[in-house]
Design a protein around this motif. Structure first.
Motif, short mmCIF file in Angstrom:
data_model
loop_
_atom_site.label_atom_id
_atom_site.label_comp_id
_atom_site.label_asym_id
_atom_site.label_seq_id
_atom_site.Cartn_x
_atom_site.Cartn_y
_atom_site.Cartn_z
N SER A 1 0.83 -1.21 0.00
CA SER A 1 0.00 0.00 0.00
C SER A 1 0.87 1.26 0.00
O SER A 1 0.58 2.23 -0.71
CB SER A 1 -0.93 0.00 1.22
OG SER A 1 -1.76 -1.14 1.20
N LEU A 2 1.93 1.24 0.79
CA LEU A 2 2.87 2.36 0.83
C LEU A 2 3.52 2.56 -0.54
O LEU A 2 3.67 3.70 -1.01
CB LEU A 2 3.94 2.12 1.89
CG LEU A 2 5.04 3.18 2.03
CD1 LEU A 2 4.44 4.51 2.46
CD2 LEU A 2 6.08 2.71 3.04
N PHE A 3 3.87 1.46 -1.20
CA PHE A 3 4.43 1.54 -2.54
C PHE A 3 3.47 2.26 -3.48
O PHE A 3 3.87 3.15 -4.24
CB PHE A 3 4.75 0.16 -3.12
CG PHE A 3 5.06 0.22 -4.59
CD1 PHE A 3 6.32 0.55 -5.03
CD2 PHE A 3 4.06 -0.01 -5.52
CE1 PHE A 3 6.60 0.65 -6.39
CE2 PHE A 3 4.32 0.09 -6.88
CZ PHE A 3 5.59 0.42 -7.31
N LEU A 4 2.21 1.88 -3.44
CA LEU A 4 1.21 2.47 -4.33
C LEU A 4 1.14 3.98 -4.13
O LEU A 4 1.14 4.74 -5.10
CB LEU A 4 -0.16 1.82 -4.10
CG LEU A 4 -1.30 2.34 -4.96
CD1 LEU A 4 -1.01 2.09 -6.44
CD2 LEU A 4 -2.60 1.68 -4.55
N VAL A 5 1.11 4.42 -2.89
CA VAL A 5 1.05 5.85 -2.59
C VAL A 5 2.31 6.55 -3.11
O VAL A 5 2.23 7.59 -3.77
CB VAL A 5 0.86 6.09 -1.07
CG1 VAL A 5 1.04 7.56 -0.72
CG2 VAL A 5 -0.50 5.58 -0.62
#
Length: 180
Positions: A88-92
């Protein structure tokens, strides 16, 4: 309480389906925006952070697999939730980078060029596909539907691992062409 389960399941499936469609569409729209937002030069370091995040995610996925093979369900759960958080952090971070910076063209020549584009295209396609599988796997695990969780991760795990590992490889191949 049993009568409520189908309603919860229906709502969960609806949310998972909506997110699985909305996330890739939103990312595609955001990537298509030509007017970039100026948040400063610190955003030029996000691809390097993304490479680290994908590396950590890959390690967490393999560690989670190891833990479940050892029947250490608690460690597996913590590890996989950490992998989900890093994903999820990667996506952001990925979206933030592309909102603030132009895409970097790959300038490699020779045999590496088709290899790079094969990895990139397969990574992108499978990153769209894996969202649905991962969300279902997490939902089934957290709702105690372990049989359904196991059936889902037969697909989710290898796809997610491929996406994470190819993300690192694609990053390493294009890294020399990033400008700071």
């Amino acid at each position: 309480m049993e009568a409520l389960q189908p309603v919860k399941e229906h709502k969960a499936n609806r949310v998972i389906t909506i997110l699985s469609v909305a996330i890739p569409i939103a990312v595609a729209i955001l990537l298509g925006i030509r007017q970039k937002v100026d948040l400063g030069t610190w955003t030029t370091y996000l691809p390097h952070l993304n490479g680290i995040i994908n590396s950590i995610t890959s390690i967490l996925l393999l560690t989670g697999f190891y833990f479940i093979r050892q029947k250490n369900v608690a460690a597996h759960k913590r590890t996989m939730l950490a992998a989900f958080a890093f994903g999820s952090l990667f996506l952001v971070s990925y979206v933030l980078y592309h909102l603030t910076n132009e895409s970097t063209p790959f300038r490699g020549q020779g045999w590496i060029r088709p290899v790079y584009y094969f990895l990139l295209v397969s990574h992108i396609i499978l990153s769209v596909v894996v969202v649905w599988f991962v969300l279902r796997a997490v939902y089934f695990a957290l709702s105690g539907q372990i049989v359904r969780h196991k059936k889902t991760v037969k697909y989710a795990f290898p796809i997610w691992l491929y996406v994470s590992v190819t993300g690192v490889i694609v990053y390493l191949l294009i890294k020399p062409y990033y400008v700071h």
